[in-house]
Motif scaffolding. Structure first.
Motif, PDB file in Angstrom:
ATOM      1  N   ILE A  60      28.533 -44.503 -33.658  1.00 48.92           N
ATOM      2  CA  ILE A  60      27.609 -43.652 -34.849  1.00 48.92           C
ATOM      3  C   ILE A  60      26.603 -43.392 -34.137  1.00 48.92           C
ATOM      4  N   THR A  61      25.457 -42.225 -34.402  1.00 48.14           N
ATOM      5  CA  THR A  61      24.791 -41.788 -33.929  1.00 48.14           C
ATOM      6  C   THR A  61      23.382 -41.983 -33.139  1.00 48.14           C
ATOM      7  N   ASP A  62      22.779 -41.988 -32.703  1.00 49.32           N
ATOM      8  CA  ASP A  62      21.121 -42.647 -32.625  1.00 49.32           C
ATOM      9  C   ASP A  62      20.035 -42.243 -33.854  1.00 49.32           C
ATOM     10  N   ASP A  63      20.737 -40.939 -34.940  1.00 48.72           N
ATOM     11  CA  ASP A  63      20.164 -40.867 -36.307  1.00 48.72           C
ATOM     12  C   ASP A  63      20.838 -41.469 -37.272  1.00 48.72           C
ATOM     13  N   GLU A  64      22.317 -41.532 -36.915  1.00 44.51           N
ATOM     14  CA  GLU A  64      22.938 -42.672 -37.891  1.00 44.51           C
ATOM     15  C   GLU A  64      21.573 -44.175 -37.917  1.00 44.51           C
ATOM     16  N   VAL A  65      21.749 -44.603 -36.227  1.00 45.46           N
ATOM     17  CA  VAL A  65      21.269 -46.035 -36.430  1.00 45.46           C
ATOM     18  C   VAL A  65      19.917 -46.223 -37.276  1.00 45.46           C
ATOM     19  N   ALA A  66      19.049 -44.793 -36.762  1.00 49.25           N
ATOM     20  CA  ALA A  66      17.386 -44.877 -37.041  1.00 49.25           C
ATOM     21  C   ALA A  66      17.583 -44.895 -39.170  1.00 49.25           C
TER      22      ALA A  66
END
Lengths: 484, 350
Positions: free
Chosen positions: B45-51
């Motif tokens: 997953i991307t950093d945005d999804e993590v956030a």
């Protein structure tokens, strides 16, 4: 190439004798202990002709037997070891071959003991150590591993193979198994203590493991002592708020189970955040502070002497400090590569820091307790009346007088640090998994322990002897330092 | 006495709060949370999804606020996603009515420890099961270690410098120099290896979780007991030798009391005060031994759970385990302080 047996040709004569004397020794010790409860005490009787007569009875007999059998056993073990050195390679079996590999260590040990015993009256507490048997045994065990670590680490002398290279066909092989691959032949044509589950030489890994342990444990303990002394002296001397705060903090750290602390500090995620690097920055400043304050307190009244000394010490220690904390690949990295004196390989700095962190609160408590006791002494009052400043009194009046217990604790604590390092290795924390240190090797070997017992036993024995040696050394030092 | 107790307990609570805050902070660092998100949603997953996942699950709040929520002194977070409510105190998704009726506080104080991400069960349940298993182990260890150590120490200390004293002292130095992972390995090699050795006992204690037999429980118990035994024995010896040189012992001997009676009636009780504190302060160390031995012998108790929680980034479980172990240490310190006062008539708390 034939596989080696444990004792080779020497064994054919000596093994039966040795097993008899060993069993007899065990029986004699048991008999002696049992008899000590019932038999009358050994008494000396003065005869009319001026001679003394010992009346031992059964107990005295057992005591004499124990002494004689012990000497016999030691002599037979010496036969194995010396035979291994004198006979050509292979004739004296695995034990002989190992003894031959350790020849430089034996020479160094004999030299150290010879010189120390000759001049023991001029060597202070160190010389007195050679008056106590226990202390000498401990010192011999410790120095054995120190010499092994130095000779293997710096001169590549003791080990027979590379600790990391694998030789196919030697996976989990028993001790004394010959190396068939001609191209990969090392210093001896056998794996003296067998191969591990990745076909590496167990003996060489044990020897190189000592280098890892000996290079970390004493140094980490020393730094922990600097931290503990620098904080413990003022806490004990001034008491008050500072003491309350520092004691609370040290109790906080001490209330953590050590393993939990390791799991919290030595994980990749924490290393990513840089907490160990910041901790290193704080912990390693203490040795610098310690030495600067120490010298400043001494030479404060002679500025012409103090200034050059302080500048020199600050420059050297400060440079070391900066090179230590600045590591490429971590958050704290500011020195360019050509200025950076040394880089500590991955994981070791983190291990070092966490071991120092775990040890320093205990040292702090000991130093604080000693200071609380010593500050009421007359010589402290005398120094105060002379108008000496607090740091001079702490570092040049109290600290030298607390040295006895501190030296003893230092020895014990190195052993404890060795155990902690092993614990870290055992849980695979910090050090890289292929590292030859003893804890990691025990961890790697324990998985197949039920079928192959030899890979973890060698490092286990090594760790046991080193820690035992340090404990015995501390015991001997305590005994000797109490005598005066 | 009551004041003394109150002050000690208060100090203990402050320490516990500080320690849990430190543990909470260390286990909730951003890399840990990122790893948690990746283990829940997949590693790619991307950093945005993590956030956004962290935000959705309440992890984006300040650490102190979340510590308060975890402790149960701040109201748990709730979130309104178009009529679907999620929150700390709400299981899954719920409508407005259920969300409103859910309790506002759910933390440690209320008995809600969260859910373990490794075992997929309630943390309280996992920890209590593990504690029960470790309790059995500790009980056996205590039954072996304490009498053994006291006997060895008293025997060594009653005639200082005798041959018995020397052999027993050497033995106890040897056991203190043998950490659990060394003695465990050696004992397994001797008694349990299937290749060579005696083959009397089991090298694994997994079967002991259901029924304890001598074969599967001796080695773990012995391994922990041996390491602690040497230290307690040395302390007992030191205190025994001190008592044996005291004036009243000499008086008793001169009066003609037999050596046996002097030891049993006059010396023993005074000599056992110091070892009591040592035994209580030994608990933190035993906890270490438990972790090592349970890993070595694959006994799924408290120590094993600690290792699993820590190595799998199971934040809630690791927090609970830390709280329990910190409390064990603090309470054993408290008991040692109180017990010392009770045992030693020379100390009076006013």
């Amino acid at each position: 190439m034939e596989p080696l047996t444990w004792t080779g040709t020497i064994g054919t004569f000596v093994n039966p004798i040795f097993s008899i004397t060993a069993i007899a020794f065990g029986l004699a010790v048991v008999a002696q202990i049992v008899l000590s409860f019932f038999a009358p005490a050994v008494t000396l009787q003065a005869n009319a002709d001026g001679t003394l007569q010992q009346r031992g009875g059964a107990f005295g007999l057992a005591e004499k037997a124990v002494k004689l059998l012990l000497i016999a056993n030691v002599a037979l073990i010496l036969v194995y070891l010396v035979g291994g050195i004198l006979l050509p390679y292979g004739d004296a079996g695995i034990i002989g071959a190992i003894s031959k590999r350790f020849l430089p260590v034996w020479i160094a040990l004999i030299l150290t003991f010879g010189v120390s015993i000759t001049f023991k009256r001029r060597l202070g507490l160190y010389g007195k150590l050679f008056d106590s048997t226990v202390g000498m045994i401990g010192f011999a065990l410790v120095m054995f591993w120190v010499f092994t670590a130095v000779l293997a680490g710096l001169f590549d002398l003791i080990a027979t193979y590379d600790p990391l290279s694998q030789i196919s066909g030697l996976k989990n092989k028993v001790p004394g198994f010959p190396v068939t691959d001609e191209r990969k032949l090392g210093a001896v044509p056998h794996y003296l203590l067998g191969g591990d589950n990745l076909a590496r030489d167990v003996f060489s890994r044990m020897v190189y493991g000592s280098t890892v342990v000996i290079s970390i444990a004493p140094l980490a303990t020393l730094v922990a002592f600097m931290v503990g002394i620098t904080l413990g002296l003022p806490a004990g001397y001034f008491s008050g708020r500072l003491d309350t705060l520092l004691t609370f903090l040290s109790n906080l750290i001490l209330a953590f189970p050590v393993i939990l602390l390791f799991y919290l500090l030595v994980t990749p995620e924490i290393i990513q955040t840089g907490i160990p690097s910041y901790m290193a920055m704080i912990l390693f400043i203490f040795p610098v502070v310690f030495f600067v304050v120490l010298l400043n307190a001494r030479f404060y009244t002679q500025p012409s002497k103090r200034n050059p000394i302080l500048i020199g010490v600050l420059a050297v220690l400060g440079y070391f400090y900066l090179s230590t904390i600045s590591q490429p690949g971590t958050v704290v990295h500011f020195l360019p590569a050509w200025l950076d004196l040394f880089d500590i390989p991955g994981g070791i700095l983190v291990v070092f820091v966490s071991v120092v962190f775990v040890n320093s609160p205990t040292v702090f408590r000991i130093v604080r307790g000693l200071t609380l006791d010593l500050r009421t002494r007359d010589y402290v009052a005398a120094a105060q009346t002379r108008g000496e400043r607090p740091w001079y009194i702490m570092l040049w009046e109290i600290l030298p007088n607390a040295r006895g217990p501190l030296i003893v604790d230092f020895c014990l604590r190195i052993g404890y640090t060795t155990i902690l390092l092993g614990t870290l290795g055992f849980f695979g924390l910090g050090l890289p998994p292929e590292s030859p240190d003893w804890g990691s090797t025990i961890n790697a070997g324990r998985r197949l322990l039920s079928t192959y017992i030899h890979p973890p036993l060698a490092p286990a024995g090594a760790l046991l002897t080193l820690v035992l040696g340090l404990n015995l050394l501390a015991d001997g030092l305590r005994e000797e330092s109490l005598k005066d | 006495m009551l004041l003394f107790l109150a002050r000690k307990t208060l100090g203990m609570l402050v320490t516990a709060l500080c320690l849990t805050l430190i543990v909470f902070f260390l286990t909730n660092l951003s890399p840990n949370l990122e790893k948690l998100a990746k283990s829940e949603l997949g590693a790619r997953i991307t950093d945005d999804e993590v956030a956004s996942w962290l935000d959705k699950n309440g992890y984006a709040q300040p650490t102190l606020v979340r510590y308060g929520e975890w402790l149960g002194v701040l109201p748990g977070w709730t979130r309104d996603n178009d009529g679907e409510f999620t929150g700390r105190c709400i299981d899954g998704k719920a409508d407005a009515e259920t969300a409103a009726s859910a309790s506002r506080f759910c933390g440690v104080v209320q008995g809600d420890w969260g859910e373990s991400s490794v075992f997929k069960r309630d943390v309280g349940e996992v920890v209590s099961r593990a504690l029960k298993l470790t309790g059995k182990l500790m009980l056996c260890v205590m039954l072996v270690m304490v009498p053994g150590a006291l006997i060895v120490g008293v025997l060594a200390g009653m005639r200082e410098g005798s041959r018995l004293d020397r052999s027993l002292s050497t033995l106890s130095i040897l056991t203190t120099a043998t950490p659990e992972y060394v003695s465990g390995v050696v004992l397994v090699a001797i008694f349990a290896s299937s290749a060579v050795g005696l083959k009397w006992l089991n090298g694994s204690a997994t079967s002991a979780m259901d029924n304890i037999t001598i074969a599967n429980f001796t080695l773990p118990v012995l391994t922990i007991a041996l390491y602690g035994m040497g230290y307690i024995a040395r302390m007992t010896r030191a205190s025994m030798t001190e008592v044996m040189t005291a004036q009243y012992i000499r008086t008793a001997r001169l009066k003609g009391v037999s050596f046996y009676n002097v030891v049993m009636k006059h010396a023993l009780r005074n000599a056992l005060i110091a070892p009591f504190t040592v035994i209580m302060l030994q608990f933190p160390w035993l906890l270490n031994g438990v972790v090592i031995v349970e890993t070595l012998f694959n006994y799924k108790g408290f120590g094993w759970t600690l290792v699993q929680a820590a190595s799998n980034n199971d934040i809630e479980l690791l927090l609970a385990v830390s709280v329990v172990s910190v409390f064990v240490v603090l309470i054993s310190q408290l008991i040692s302080d109180i017990g010392y006062v009770f045992l030693n008539p020379r100390i009076r708390i006013t």
